[in-house]
Design an enzyme around this catalytic site. Structure first.
Site, PDB file in Angstrom:
ATOM      1  N   LYS A 146     -25.153  -8.296  35.125  1.00 20.31           N
ATOM      2  CA  LYS A 146     -24.030  -8.722  35.969  1.00 20.31           C
ATOM      3  C   LYS A 146     -24.218 -10.135  36.467  1.00 20.31           C
ATOM      4  O   LYS A 146     -23.271 -10.912  36.568  1.00 20.31           O
ATOM      5  CB  LYS A 146     -23.884  -7.786  37.173  1.00 20.31           C
ATOM      6  CG  LYS A 146     -23.239  -6.480  36.813  1.00 20.31           C
ATOM      7  CD  LYS A 146     -22.718  -5.795  38.047  1.00 20.31           C
ATOM      8  CE  LYS A 146     -22.032  -4.505  37.667  1.00 20.31           C
ATOM      9  NZ  LYS A 146     -21.649  -3.725  38.827  1.00 20.31           N
TER      10      LYS A 146
ATOM     11  N   LYS B 195     -20.466  -1.536  26.431  1.00 13.99           N
ATOM     12  CA  LYS B 195     -19.955  -0.393  27.196  1.00 13.99           C
ATOM     13  C   LYS B 195     -18.483  -0.597  27.573  1.00 13.99           C
ATOM     14  O   LYS B 195     -18.079  -1.719  27.869  1.00 13.99           O
ATOM     15  CB  LYS B 195     -20.833  -0.282  28.455  1.00 13.99           C
ATOM     16  CG  LYS B 195     -20.586   0.917  29.309  1.00 13.99           C
ATOM     17  CD  LYS B 195     -21.444   0.863  30.574  1.00 13.99           C
ATOM     18  CE  LYS B 195     -20.839  -0.051  31.612  1.00 13.99           C
ATOM     19  NZ  LYS B 195     -21.293   0.203  32.990  1.00 13.99           N
TER      20      LYS B 195
ATOM     21  N   LYS C  43     -14.726  -1.124  33.659  1.00 16.01           N
ATOM     22  CA  LYS C  43     -13.531  -1.456  34.444  1.00 16.01           C
ATOM     23  C   LYS C  43     -13.271  -2.951  34.434  1.00 16.01           C
ATOM     24  O   LYS C  43     -12.160  -3.396  34.654  1.00 16.01           O
ATOM     25  CB  LYS C  43     -13.754  -1.057  35.910  1.00 16.01           C
ATOM     26  CG  LYS C  43     -13.955   0.402  36.141  1.00 16.01           C
ATOM     27  CD  LYS C  43     -14.592   0.642  37.535  1.00 16.01           C
ATOM     28  CE  LYS C  43     -15.208   2.015  37.582  1.00 16.01           C
ATOM     29  NZ  LYS C  43     -16.154   2.206  38.661  1.00 16.01           N
TER      30      LYS C  43
HETATM   31  P1  TYM Z   1     -19.800   3.294  38.084  1.00 14.02           P
HETATM   32  O1  TYM Z   1     -18.789   3.302  39.157  1.00 14.02           O
HETATM   33  O2  TYM Z   1     -19.987   2.052  37.289  1.00 14.02           O
HETATM   34  O3  TYM Z   1     -19.508   4.458  37.076  1.00 14.02           O
HETATM   35  C1  TYM Z   1     -19.310   5.791  37.556  1.00 14.02           C
HETATM   36  C2  TYM Z   1     -19.878   6.796  36.567  1.00 14.02           C
HETATM   37  O4  TYM Z   1     -19.246   6.624  35.293  1.00 14.02           O
HETATM   38  C3  TYM Z   1     -20.225   6.443  34.295  1.00 14.02           C
HETATM   39  N1  TYM Z   1     -19.711   5.519  33.293  1.00 14.02           N
HETATM   40  C4  TYM Z   1     -19.734   5.748  31.991  1.00 14.02           C
HETATM   41  N2  TYM Z   1     -20.169   6.800  31.280  1.00 14.02           N
HETATM   42  C5  TYM Z   1     -20.043   6.721  29.948  1.00 14.02           C
HETATM   43  N3  TYM Z   1     -19.510   5.659  29.293  1.00 14.02           N
HETATM   44  C6  TYM Z   1     -19.053   4.591  29.977  1.00 14.02           C
HETATM   45  N4  TYM Z   1     -18.515   3.564  29.343  1.00 14.02           N
HETATM   46  C7  TYM Z   1     -19.161   4.603  31.394  1.00 14.02           C
HETATM   47  N5  TYM Z   1     -18.812   3.731  32.365  1.00 14.02           N
HETATM   48  C8  TYM Z   1     -19.165   4.304  33.523  1.00 14.02           C
HETATM   49  C9  TYM Z   1     -21.424   5.854  35.025  1.00 14.02           C
HETATM   50  O5  TYM Z   1     -22.633   6.053  34.309  1.00 14.02           O
HETATM   51  C10 TYM Z   1     -21.395   6.604  36.326  1.00 14.02           C
HETATM   52  O6  TYM Z   1     -22.000   7.876  36.184  1.00 14.02           O
HETATM   53  N6  TYM Z   1     -24.096   2.808  40.616  1.00 14.02           N
HETATM   54  C11 TYM Z   1     -23.078   3.734  40.184  1.00 14.02           C
HETATM   55  C12 TYM Z   1     -22.387   4.452  41.319  1.00 14.02           C
HETATM   56  C13 TYM Z   1     -23.299   5.145  42.269  1.00 14.02           C
HETATM   57  C14 TYM Z   1     -23.972   6.369  42.048  1.00 14.02           C
HETATM   58  C15 TYM Z   1     -24.668   6.641  43.256  1.00 14.02           C
HETATM   59  C16 TYM Z   1     -24.054   7.247  40.962  1.00 14.02           C
HETATM   60  C17 TYM Z   1     -23.607   4.733  43.528  1.00 14.02           C
HETATM   61  N7  TYM Z   1     -24.429   5.650  44.134  1.00 14.02           N
HETATM   62  C18 TYM Z   1     -25.452   7.778  43.379  1.00 14.02           C
HETATM   63  C19 TYM Z   1     -24.842   8.362  41.106  1.00 14.02           C
HETATM   64  C20 TYM Z   1     -25.542   8.642  42.297  1.00 14.02           C
HETATM   65  C21 TYM Z   1     -22.006   2.978  39.418  1.00 14.02           C
HETATM   66  O7  TYM Z   1     -21.838   1.805  39.557  1.00 14.02           O
HETATM   67  O8  TYM Z   1     -21.209   3.769  38.645  1.00 14.02           O
END
Ligand code: TYM
Length: 341
Positions: A119, A202, A205
């Protein structure tokens, strides 16, 4: 679930930085619903708004995205009675435990986080301190509930491993066995849904072009157009999964099909092996529309009543607080922070 002195508890979160993608749905939300419905573990899901602001968010857009992510959870089948669903900033214990973990995590550990490096790119100096400390807040999200299992997509694995390191170091430094070492749960065909224009990146968003991702709010015509224009190679679909090796775009579309249909990638190839893209892409688009449109329709219905979403999130936060507060207070006691009197 493995034996542990901790009751099985599932925690996961999604950032409201923009709308939900098919990657979030297949890699996360759909699996959260399965975990909830399987039973046997308490399930806690969080719209992690404090994580979103590690990069600049327009306040009105942040509010809208928070409600959209909440609507996505609900529309996909998260039941706010059986699971706890809330937004992170309402439970201040996340930030408080996050600070304590900032004092446990080592700079060397943070420097290894690939997501920060990706990032920040070449411009790390200009990033917020919050973006750098983000994985430590994520550890707090999980450990604040003594969660034992964390279902996530592949990209979050390193952060859950860091959470284990933080829990282990805390326990060791204070001579306690207080925090569990949570396990990342990464399974199914959609743990890494890729970008439709570049199968080595990947789906996210924040990608530059809207054509590279499917948004949960896309209508049927848009979904069909995006799959139609998805990049592929020239060869037809192979007969076996092994032959997808070295064909990232083909693999991605087969895995998306598998995840949508709830079958294995090999079962997709048993059905479509030998077909050209001209036949497979419309079949994939049709399946995607059929599977996603009930969810997106329900999301639209829920988002039309933001007051109701806010009410559900407030109620979820109250339940989350009841679990989190005793764990935070016990942490303060262990650390030696005075709170009597
Ligand atoms: P975030 O918001 O980027 O994504 C949320 C969840 O979606 C999954 N994901 C994907 N899975 C498969 N293919 C993709 N292209 C894809 N894009 C996103 C992510 O792996 C995630 O499970 N840091 C985390 C949010 C977070 C979190 C937590 C997760 C904050 N605290 C505690 C688990 C436990 C994040 O940015 O996810």
């Amino acid at each position: 679930m493995t034996e542990s002195r901790f009751a099985p508890r599932i925690f996961s979160g999604i950032k409201p930085s923009g709308g939900l993608t098919l990657g979030n749905y297949l890699g996360a939300i759909k699996r959260f619903v399965e975990a909830q419905d399987r039973g046997g573990a308490e399930t806690i899901f969080c719209v992690v708004d404090l994580h979103a602001i590690t990069v600049w968010q327009d306040p009105a857009e942040l509010r809208a995205a928070t409600r959209e992510v909440a609507a996505g959870f609900l529309a996909a089948g998260i039941d706010p009675e059986r699971s706890i669903l809330f937004n992170q900033s309402r439970v201040s214990a996340h930030a408080e435990l996050g600070w304590i973990f900032n004092c446990v995590a080592r700079l060397g550990w943070m420097n290894r986080m690939t997501q920060f490096k990706e990032k920040a790119g070449k411009n790390a100096e200009a990033q917020s301190l919050g973006l750098y400390a983000y994985p430590s807040l994520m550890a707090a999200d999980i450990l604040l509930y003594h969660a034992t299992h964390v279902p996530v997509g592949e990209d979050q694995k390193q952060h859950v491993e860091l959470t284990r390191d933080i829990a282990g170091k805390f326990n060791h430094d204070y001579g306690v066995d207080f925090f569990p070492l949570p396990e990342p749960v990464i399974e199914g065909p959609a743990m890494r849904v890729m970008n439709l224009r570049d199968g080595t990146r990947k789906m996210s968003k924040s990608g530059e072009s809207d054509m590279e991702r499917i948004n949960m709010t896309d209508d049927a015509a848009t979904i069909a157009k995006k799959f139609q224009k998805a990049r592929t190679d020239a060869a037809p679909l192979p007969a076996t999964v092994a032959e997808l090796e070295g064909r990232p775009e083909a693999r991605n579309l087969v895995e998306i099909y598998a995840a949508l249909a709830g079958i294995t990638p090999q079962a997709v190839l048993d059905r479509h092996g030998g077909a050209g893209w001209g036949a497979f892409k419309p079949a994939l688009a049709e399946l995607a529309v059929e599977t996603l449109s009930p969810v997106s329709r329900e999301m639209a219905r829920l988002m039309a009543d933001p007051t109701e979403i806010d009410r559900l999130l407030a109620r979820g936060a109250e339940r989350a607080r009841a679990l989190a507060q005793p764990i935070l207070e016990r942490t303060f006691d262990i650390v030696g922070l005075v709170r009597g009197g």
